[in-house]
Design an enzyme around this catalytic site. Structure first.
Site, mmCIF file in Angstrom:
data_model
loop_
_atom_site.group_PDB
_atom_site.id
_atom_site.type_symbol
_atom_site.label_atom_id
_atom_site.label_comp_id
_atom_site.label_asym_id
_atom_site.label_seq_id
_atom_site.Cartn_x
_atom_site.Cartn_y
_atom_site.Cartn_z
ATOM 1 N N PRO A 149 0.653 -1.860 11.214
ATOM 2 C CA PRO A 149 -0.236 -1.170 10.271
ATOM 3 C C PRO A 149 0.248 -1.271 8.819
ATOM 4 C CG PRO A 149 1.243 0.412 11.258
ATOM 5 C CD PRO A 149 1.672 -0.934 11.767
ATOM 6 N N SER A 176 -0.962 -5.826 8.717
ATOM 7 C CA SER A 176 -2.216 -5.282 8.199
ATOM 8 C C SER A 176 -2.688 -6.195 7.071
ATOM 9 C CB SER A 176 -1.991 -3.869 7.661
ATOM 10 O OG SER A 176 -3.069 -3.505 6.834
ATOM 11 N N GLY A 233 -5.614 0.805 19.408
ATOM 12 C CA GLY A 233 -4.659 0.656 20.510
ATOM 13 C C GLY A 233 -5.336 0.672 21.868
ATOM 14 N N GLU A 250 2.309 1.922 20.085
ATOM 15 C CA GLU A 250 2.798 3.070 19.304
ATOM 16 C C GLU A 250 1.616 3.549 18.479
ATOM 17 O OE1 GLU A 250 5.757 4.350 19.543
ATOM 18 O OE2 GLU A 250 6.789 2.765 20.634
ATOM 19 N N CYS A 284 3.170 8.430 11.021
ATOM 20 C CA CYS A 284 2.735 8.903 12.331
ATOM 21 C C CYS A 284 3.563 10.093 12.814
ATOM 22 C CB CYS A 284 2.806 7.766 13.339
ATOM 23 S SG CYS A 284 4.426 7.023 13.388
ATOM 24 N N PHE A 384 -2.941 12.351 7.901
ATOM 25 C CA PHE A 384 -2.472 11.198 7.120
ATOM 26 C C PHE A 384 -2.632 11.433 5.618
ATOM 27 C CE2 PHE A 384 -1.328 6.716 8.478
ATOM 28 C CZ PHE A 384 -0.503 7.162 9.490
HETATM 29 P P1 NAD Z 1 -5.259 0.336 12.547
HETATM 30 O O1 NAD Z 1 -5.263 0.602 14.002
HETATM 31 O O2 NAD Z 1 -6.533 0.376 11.817
HETATM 32 O O3 NAD Z 1 -4.635 -1.112 12.254
HETATM 33 C C1 NAD Z 1 -3.394 -1.502 12.786
HETATM 34 C C2 NAD Z 1 -3.383 -3.007 12.945
HETATM 35 O O4 NAD Z 1 -4.375 -3.399 13.884
HETATM 36 C C3 NAD Z 1 -3.679 -3.790 11.666
HETATM 37 O O5 NAD Z 1 -2.853 -4.922 11.626
HETATM 38 C C4 NAD Z 1 -5.133 -4.187 11.841
HETATM 39 O O6 NAD Z 1 -5.459 -5.382 11.164
HETATM 40 C C5 NAD Z 1 -5.193 -4.421 13.341
HETATM 41 N N1 NAD Z 1 -6.535 -4.276 13.890
HETATM 42 C C6 NAD Z 1 -7.522 -3.458 13.484
HETATM 43 N N2 NAD Z 1 -8.610 -3.605 14.285
HETATM 44 C C7 NAD Z 1 -8.285 -4.539 15.219
HETATM 45 C C8 NAD Z 1 -8.990 -5.118 16.318
HETATM 46 N N3 NAD Z 1 -10.222 -4.773 16.631
HETATM 47 N N4 NAD Z 1 -8.341 -6.037 17.060
HETATM 48 C C9 NAD Z 1 -7.082 -6.400 16.768
HETATM 49 N N5 NAD Z 1 -6.367 -5.889 15.734
HETATM 50 C C10 NAD Z 1 -6.963 -4.967 14.966
HETATM 51 O O7 NAD Z 1 -4.189 1.359 11.951
HETATM 52 P P2 NAD Z 1 -3.778 1.577 10.430
HETATM 53 O O8 NAD Z 1 -4.891 2.306 9.752
HETATM 54 O O9 NAD Z 1 -3.296 0.295 9.839
HETATM 55 O O10 NAD Z 1 -2.500 2.537 10.583
HETATM 56 C C11 NAD Z 1 -2.598 3.926 10.681
HETATM 57 C C12 NAD Z 1 -2.430 4.391 12.121
HETATM 58 O O11 NAD Z 1 -1.235 3.887 12.669
HETATM 59 C C13 NAD Z 1 -2.315 5.905 12.228
HETATM 60 O O12 NAD Z 1 -3.101 6.396 13.287
HETATM 61 C C14 NAD Z 1 -0.844 6.131 12.557
HETATM 62 O O13 NAD Z 1 -0.538 7.299 13.218
HETATM 63 C C15 NAD Z 1 -0.535 4.926 13.354
HETATM 64 N N6 NAD Z 1 0.903 4.665 13.325
HETATM 65 C C16 NAD Z 1 1.630 4.878 14.469
HETATM 66 C C17 NAD Z 1 3.007 4.688 14.456
HETATM 67 C C18 NAD Z 1 3.831 4.906 15.708
HETATM 68 O O14 NAD Z 1 4.934 4.402 15.769
HETATM 69 N N7 NAD Z 1 3.336 5.610 16.701
HETATM 70 C C19 NAD Z 1 3.644 4.277 13.297
HETATM 71 C C20 NAD Z 1 2.873 4.076 12.157
HETATM 72 C C21 NAD Z 1 1.497 4.262 12.192
#
Ligand code: NAD
Length: 478
Positions: A149, A176, A233, A250, A284, A384
């Site tokens: 992300p 990202s 996820g 995660e 997160c 967030f």
């Molecule tokens: P996101 O799920 O929108 O994107 C994460 C990644 O997934 C990016 O690289 C994005 O390009 C990719 N992605 C998006 N849609 C996709 C699809 N349909 N198919 C394949 N890949 C796709 O998340 P974000 O907005 O970048 O990050 C914020 C989120 O991440 C929050 O919910 C946060 O809690 C979570 N997060 C979790 C942890 C942890 O370790 N648990 C750590 C940091 C962030």
């Protein structure tokens, strides 16, 4: 030319030229400050092939040589922290101090995993029949796809790459599209420290869904490690299952931050300010709901307001800023709407911080809310943003009921001055990572594992390293 500008030019030039480019926007004003190659879906097979070859080359090195490369990457990141941190600030918005923290955290992960690389070991045991000996060996899982992300564009990539390489894997990183530079810094550091080219390959793309789907279907990619939102996820977990791939997830959190008594208030405020404000609350593991015992609620709110009213949101590169802008104007508007909705439902704004003049629409002043109820979105959803929603409780049972009432199970925090009482609360929390009178829970040696809808699989620690290995048992008749 300042150091970080030279480094950005190098990162852009290092990335394989493609016909298309992805713009990276300056968090301060939305202008384009870098353009990186935008990898197309039909280039994926080439990346996987090159990564597989690099993995074979990596496997021919001794574990000591591999450990030395990882250790050197840690030292490289630390040595160049002043050049790297502004890049993270520009692409993400976080203030420079938080960007430095992130780079140093990434450095520690590489050094720690370097040490572990020497110790990836199996075991030998007796078999059931006379003369049988059984070797249980740990082999690299293969070429791993890491999808990351925007909130920690370098340190979350460091977790996946350092661990994968320590286990002997190659890692293709799909960062990202908003923040591709942190991952490119890691690729650059590995090359500078002697890792084979393509062992860590970064594939920024404007077509994440299509590219990730293509990679998950690739027969030479056995494992996905994903950090991001629960909704994406869940989708990737289904996709991975269809292709029978290991999916390590995660996901989002909704951390409770519990304060049990008046003697714990000062330490709790210190911890809360660090854990909540890191990256402007876009973490997160950020405390998302503050649960305070009614006996110390007035004292707690008074101390918290004393801190929050002094906070200044501004340009992340300005040393006077305590917080930078959120990742986008839309993210700030979502946070403002949550606060308005909570107010309309009966919560009270206790205080706000200030925003510097002339900021963008992504500036958001921190805010403390009192009288927050579990039915409010500001309590139930991951915010967030630097919102401090405070809810009071009167018994430990009520506190646990409130804390555990969430589908997320990532992080939780408990502050209390009576060890038996706070330890009993810790014991009954349904979360994978708990800070007990401390918030500094993210460390290379500490396994990081979300429960419930916060994911599955473990990151960091020896247990996290084991996830990047495939077990092979050989039964010898000797
Ligand atoms: P996101 O799920 O929108 O994107 C994460 C990644 O997934 C990016 O690289 C994005 O390009 C990719 N992605 C998006 N849609 C996709 C699809 N349909 N198919 C394949 N890949 C796709 O998340 P974000 O907005 O970048 O990050 C914020 C989120 O991440 C929050 O919910 C946060 O809690 C979570 N997060 C979790 C942890 C942890 O370790 N648990 C750590 C940091 C962030």
């Amino acid at each position: 030319m300042s150091e970080h500008v030279a480094l950005i030019e190098h990162l852009v030039a290092m990335h394989r030229p493609t016909t298309r480019c992805l713009d990276v926007l300056d968090s301060r004003d939305g202008t384009v400050f870098a353009r990186v190659g935008d990898v197309a879906v039909d280039e994926v097979d080439q990346y996987v092939l090159r990564a597989s070859r690099a993995m074979s080359e990596w496997g021919e090195l001794t574990v000591h040589a591999r450990a030395n490369v990882l250790r050197a990457v840690g030292d490289f990141l630390e040595e160049h922290v002043e050049a790297i941190a502004p890049i993270l600030t520009l692409e993400n918005g976080k203030v420079l101090d938080h960007a430095r923290w992130e780079v140093l955290n990434g450095a520690e992960i590489f050094r720690w995993m370097g040490e572990q690389a020497r110790a990836v070991r199996g075991s030998v045991r007796h078999g059931a029949a006379p003369g049988q000996r059984v070797d249980v060996d740990r082999r690299p899982a293969g070429v791993v796809l890491a999808v990351t992300p925007w909130n920690f564009s370098l340190s979350l990539v460091a977790r996946k790459v350092a661990t994968g390489l320590a286990a002997g894997c190659a890692v293709v990183v799909k960062p990202s599209e908003i923040t591709p530079l942190g991952a490119l810094v890691i690729e650059h550091a590995l090359l500078e420290c002697g890792a084979p080219r393509d062992l860590c390959a970064v594939v920024p793309t404007s077509e994440p869904a299509e590219l990730v789907e293509r990679m998950l279907a690739h027969p030479d990619v056995p494992m996905l490690t994903f950090t991001g939102s629960t909704v994406v996820g869940r989708h990737l977990s289904e996709l991975a299952a269809r292709h029978l791939k290991i999916a390590h997830l995660e996901l989002g959190g909704n951390a409770p931050f519990i304060v049990l008594d008046a003697d714990a208030v000062d330490a709790a405020i210190d911890g809360l300010m660090f854990a909540k404000l890191l990256n402007s609350g876009q973490t997160c593991t950020a405390p998302n709901r503050v649960l305070v015992h009614e006996s110390c609620a007035d004292l707690f709110l008074d101390r918290l307001a004393g801190q929050v009213t002094r906070l200044r949101t501004g340009d992340g590169t300005d040393p006077r800023s305590d917080l930078g802008p959120l990742i986008s104007g839309a993210a700030a508007e979502r946070a403002r709407a949550r606060v308005r909705e909570a107010e309309a439902q009966g919560a009270r704004v206790v205080c706000r911080g200030v925003a510097a003049d002339g900021g963008t629409d992504a500036f958001f002043e921190p805010v403390v809310l009192d009288g927050v109820e579990p039915g409010m979105a500001v309590y139930a959803e991951e915010n967030f943003a630097p919102i401090f929603p405070v809810t009071t409780f009167s018994t430990v049972g009520e506190c646990l009921e409130l804390a555990n009432r969430t589908r997320a199970g990532l992080a939780a925090y408990v502050y209390g001055s009576v060890p038996t009482e706070s330890a009993a609360v810790v014991d009954r929390l349904d979360f994978g990572l708990v800070g007990h009178n401390d918030v500094r829970i993210v460390q290379p040696s500490v396994p990081f594992s979300g429960w419930k809808e916060s994911g599955h699989g473990i990151e960091l620690g020896e247990l996290g390293l084991a996830e990047y290995t495939a077990v092979r048992s050989t039964v010898h008749r000797v």
